[in-house]
Design a protein around this motif. Structure first.
Motif, mmCIF file in Angstrom:
data_model
loop_
_atom_site.group_PDB
_atom_site.id
_atom_site.type_symbol
_atom_site.label_atom_id
_atom_site.label_comp_id
_atom_site.label_asym_id
_atom_site.label_seq_id
_atom_site.Cartn_x
_atom_site.Cartn_y
_atom_site.Cartn_z
ATOM 1 N N UNK A 298 -2.537 -0.064 -6.312
ATOM 2 C CA UNK A 298 -2.930 -1.087 -5.355
ATOM 3 C C UNK A 298 -1.714 -1.773 -4.759
ATOM 4 N N UNK A 299 -1.833 -2.194 -3.503
ATOM 5 C CA UNK A 299 -0.755 -2.942 -2.872
ATOM 6 C C UNK A 299 -0.614 -4.298 -3.559
ATOM 7 N N UNK A 300 0.558 -4.903 -3.445
ATOM 8 C CA UNK A 300 0.802 -6.148 -4.167
ATOM 9 C C UNK A 300 0.054 -7.337 -3.567
ATOM 10 N N UNK A 301 -0.661 -7.124 -2.461
ATOM 11 C CA UNK A 301 -1.505 -8.193 -1.916
ATOM 12 C C UNK A 301 -2.978 -7.998 -2.286
ATOM 13 N N UNK A 302 -3.235 -7.090 -3.227
ATOM 14 C CA UNK A 302 -4.597 -6.896 -3.718
ATOM 15 C C UNK A 302 -5.028 -8.105 -4.550
ATOM 16 N N UNK A 303 -6.181 -8.652 -4.260
ATOM 17 C CA UNK A 303 -6.688 -9.812 -5.014
ATOM 18 C C UNK A 303 -8.189 -9.933 -4.807
ATOM 19 N N UNK A 304 -8.809 -10.637 -5.735
ATOM 20 C CA UNK A 304 -10.250 -10.921 -5.658
ATOM 21 C C UNK A 304 -10.460 -12.313 -6.229
#
Length: 742
Positions: A298-304
């Motif tokens: 996942x890219x380092x801007x992946x978030x939930x």
């Protein structure tokens, strides 16, 4: 083959069950003919209430549960396969989430799906969960897409225990997959003061703290309260994957009068997570690709990010010494926001290797989900005397309305391909999601589900040994769904609406053939609106079917140990399938599948201080008609459900001078399984253990070891391909826990 033949003999023509129902009808008719001799003025009711609480019982055994019928019955009185994850089990095994609880429950397969977990029983999904008997959808977002789901599961610290029914529950669930029902029962205030604090540290920077205070708020103890708080930071063996969350739960009980109790409370929970949405690819021929266990693509801007607020209330009133009425209501507001991008071969399903290491970054996605759930139930029950026998009566009216709004923004990354072994995660910056000019998709999804049900029934006791639970539910289920393309305002909105009604019968006959043992046979109908249209643009027929179950339940060692054995046969038909157009009709509702098997479970205490939970399931499912080129008649319907599942855990408090020590251990084992794309996972066994030391009457230390032999395996997943969705199971890990009770 022998087992399958036996099941076919028991259920193939369903004659055994039909003869049983006929016998019941004859007995009932005989009773009716004698009704003129009954003094109806003498008919009385007694509204008994059996506590389902497992707190402070120090046992893996449950006393009663209400998920199957709405009646509070002991497991032996319940004519279906049931399990109960008690507070003692949750504590001993270090269970911290619903998916961990289900991994330790008989017959439940936990699969990884879209960054979340889903549960299957007998080859079918469990797609509804209850909290104190009030239902909501578990994982489906708008139009069944999990990414569009605003709901998040509450922290397990707020629950006293978790009830699980395997197989359809036609009385309490009007429209759902036939896998079963999960009912999470919240902690309640206690009449005596108690307080506890728990802190734990574990592998991969795992930290968790739980505080729980309960007791009376006035001298008369007519007002009681309880507060639970949780803080958690939990990382993973995978790079960057982890979560932070906080939960606050408060509940109060007020005795408004000797016969009336009001219980009300609320929960607020927030979390930030970096989930593993797509897992890793496999190597050629399905072998490991040789990637490190920590690989995360996942890219380092992946978030939930998730937020959930729930308020609820329950009013219980005894109309007199005989009748009881209970009203419950709950409202939940949930939001979630996620952004993610990943290098993945999910589109083409290609494996990777050092000779072919590149994977494309095709698109990034951003979801804003907003959801609400309002539910209410009204229940009346009691018991009446007829023909010199006492019988139970119940009726319930319930209503729920779920709304989900989702805004999806998608940006395509063209021509970007990255070497998997060189991937860092910062190769591409996060898109500006507010800039419509860079988006290729900007859609708004809106879905509403309304469920109205009226159920009624009785537990009729022909004698002290023969008992019949019979009833039915009238269900009205309505859904509406729309999609709007916001990049093309002039485009026509897509809108569909479906309304379905159905009567769902239920019957279960129990014979107490010995003082501690009972045989039962039960039937329930299956009902689930398909939610799809045929080529004629009319609603498809609802998915229907039948579930038959035959079993024996016993209680041993002065009722300290519950055991059960059951065989089951479940058929589901009117399944949507590839459309068939011929001269006679146009239809998409010809699909049909069957699931059958055997289950065994034991839970409770063998000796004082020696607790045991053991569950085994054998399950076979198949398509009974050809639904498509890849779903041929006779092929396995749910290949990602293992044929054999074993759950075992035991703890023993050492005697004599070592009485302060408790040791425990167990295994989660399953046979081989494969995904819908035929990616194989061999059978495996995961061994776990714990050691507890009771330093004082108030202070206890626990060391919990999971996967102690460091077994390398992949989690069950329905959509595994060679290119993506392969999720490695947790390697060996440890948790050190301190518990203080006042």
């Amino acid at each position: 083959m022998a087992t399958r033949s036996a099941l076919s003999f028991a259920f193939g023509s369903q004659s055994v069950f039909r003869l049983s129902l006929l016998s019941v009808a004859i007995l009932a008719s005989h009773s009716a003919l004698a009704a003129e001799d009954v003094d109806f003025d003498a008919v009385t009711v007694t509204a008994t209430s059996i506590s389902t609480t497992t707190e402070n019982t120090d046992s893996y055994k449950s006393s009663s549960m209400s998920t199957t019928t709405g009646l509070e019955l002991t497991p032996r009185e319940t004519p279906q396969s049931v399990s109960n994850v008690t507070m003692k089990q949750i504590s001993d095994q270090g269970i911290q989430s619903m998916d961990e609880a289900m991994k330790n429950t008989t017959g439940i397969t936990v699969i990884h799906n879209a960054g979340r977990f889903r549960y299957l029983s007998r080859g079918f999904y469990i797609d509804n969960i209850q909290e104190d008997g009030i239902s909501y959808s578990l994982n489906d977002g708008a139009n069944g897409n999990s990414y569009r789901n605003a709901n998040s599961q509450s922290d397990i610290a707020i629950y006293d225990h978790i009830e699980v029914v395997r197989g359809p529950t036609g009385l309490t669930q009007s429209s759902s997959q036939p896998g079963g029902t999960i009912n999470a029962v919240r902690k309640r205030p206690t009449s005596e003061f108690q307080a506890s604090a728990e802190a734990e540290v574990g592998s991969w920077d795992h930290y968790r703290a739980v505080g729980d205070i309960s007791g009376p708020l006035n001298e008369a103890k007519t007002l009681r309260g309880r507060v639970v708080g949780v803080l958690q930071k939990k990382n993973s063996f995978k790079d960057d994957v982890g979560n932070k969350s906080g939960t606050f739960y408060a509940v109060f009980a007020a005795d408004l009068a000797p016969e009336t109790t009001l219980t009300f409370g609320g929960l607020h929970q927030q979390g930030t997570e970096v989930p593993d949405f797509y897992g890793v690819p496999m190597g050629p021929n399905g072998a490991d690709a040789g990637l490190p266990d920590s690989a995360f693509f996942g890219m380092d801007w992946t978030k939930w990010k998730t937020k959930k607020t729930n308020v609820f209330a329950e009013l219980e009133h005894y109309l007199n010494d005989e009748w009881r009425i209970t009203a419950k209501t709950s409202y939940t507001k949930s939001t979630s926001e996620s952004s993610f991008g990943s290098i993945t071969n999910i589109s083409d399903g290609h494996p990777i290797s050092t000779q072919s290491p590149n994977m494309p970054l095709k698109y990034g996605q951003h979801y804003n989900n907003d959801g609400s759930i309002f539910s209410a139930t009204l229940n009346l029950n009691g018991s009446y005397t007829l023909f010199n026998q006492e019988h139970d009566f119940f009726t319930t009216l319930n209503y729920s309305r779920e709304k989900t709004d989702t805004l999806l923004k998608q940006h395509n990354f063209s021509g970007i391909s990255i070497n998997a072994w060189d991937f860092v995660g910062n190769e591409v910056s996060e898109p500006n999601w507010d800039d419509d000019s860079i988006l290729n998709t900007k859609n708004f999804y809106k879905q509403t589900r309304t469920d109205l049900g009226l159920l009624t029934g009785t537990r009729y006791n022909f004698s002290n040994s023969w008992h019949l639970i019979a009833g039915g539910r009238y269900a009205l289920y309505k859904t509406s769904y729309s999609v709007t393309n916001l990049l093309k305002p002039s485009a026509k909105q897509t809108y569909t609406e479906t309304t379905t009604t159905r009567f769902i019968p239920y019957a279960g006959l129990t014979w107490d053939f010995y003082k501690n043992s009972s045989i039962y046979i039960s039937y329930t109908s299956i009902f689930e609106p398909s939610g799809e249209k045929g080529p004629d643009h009319n609603d498809l027929k609802p998915i229907i079917g039948d579930n038959y179950e035959l079993g024996i339940k016993s209680e041993f060692f002065d009722n300290r140990l519950n055991t059960s054995l059951a065989i089951f046969n479940l058929e589901q038909k009117n399944r949507p399938m590839d459309c068939i157009i011929d001269s006679a009709e146009t239809t998409c509702s010809r699909g049909k599948v069957r699931s059958q098997g055997f289950e065994a479970e034991a839970s409770g205490s063998l000796l004082p201080g020696w607790n045991l939970f053991a569950g085994y399931t054998w399950n076979m499912s198949e398509y009974t008609v050809t639904e498509s080129a890849s779903k041929q008649s006779g092929e396995t319907y749910s290949p990602f459900t293992p044929r054999h599942i074993l759950r075992l855990y035991s703890s023993f408090n050492l005697p004599g001078a070592a009485y302060r020590w408790t040791v425990g251990g167990g295994v989660q084992a399953q046979s081989r399984a494969k995904s819908a794309s035929s990616v194989q996972q061999g059978g495996y066994a995961i061994w776990n253990a714990n050691i507890q030391y009771q330093a004082t009457n108030s202070l206890k230390f626990s060391l919990i070891a999971n996967n102690i032999f460091d077994r390398h395996y992949y989690n069950n997943t329905n959509n595994r391909t060679l290119g993506a969705n392969n999720y490695l199971g947790d390697p060996r890990n440890f948790i050190l826990k301190l518990n203080y009770q006042y």
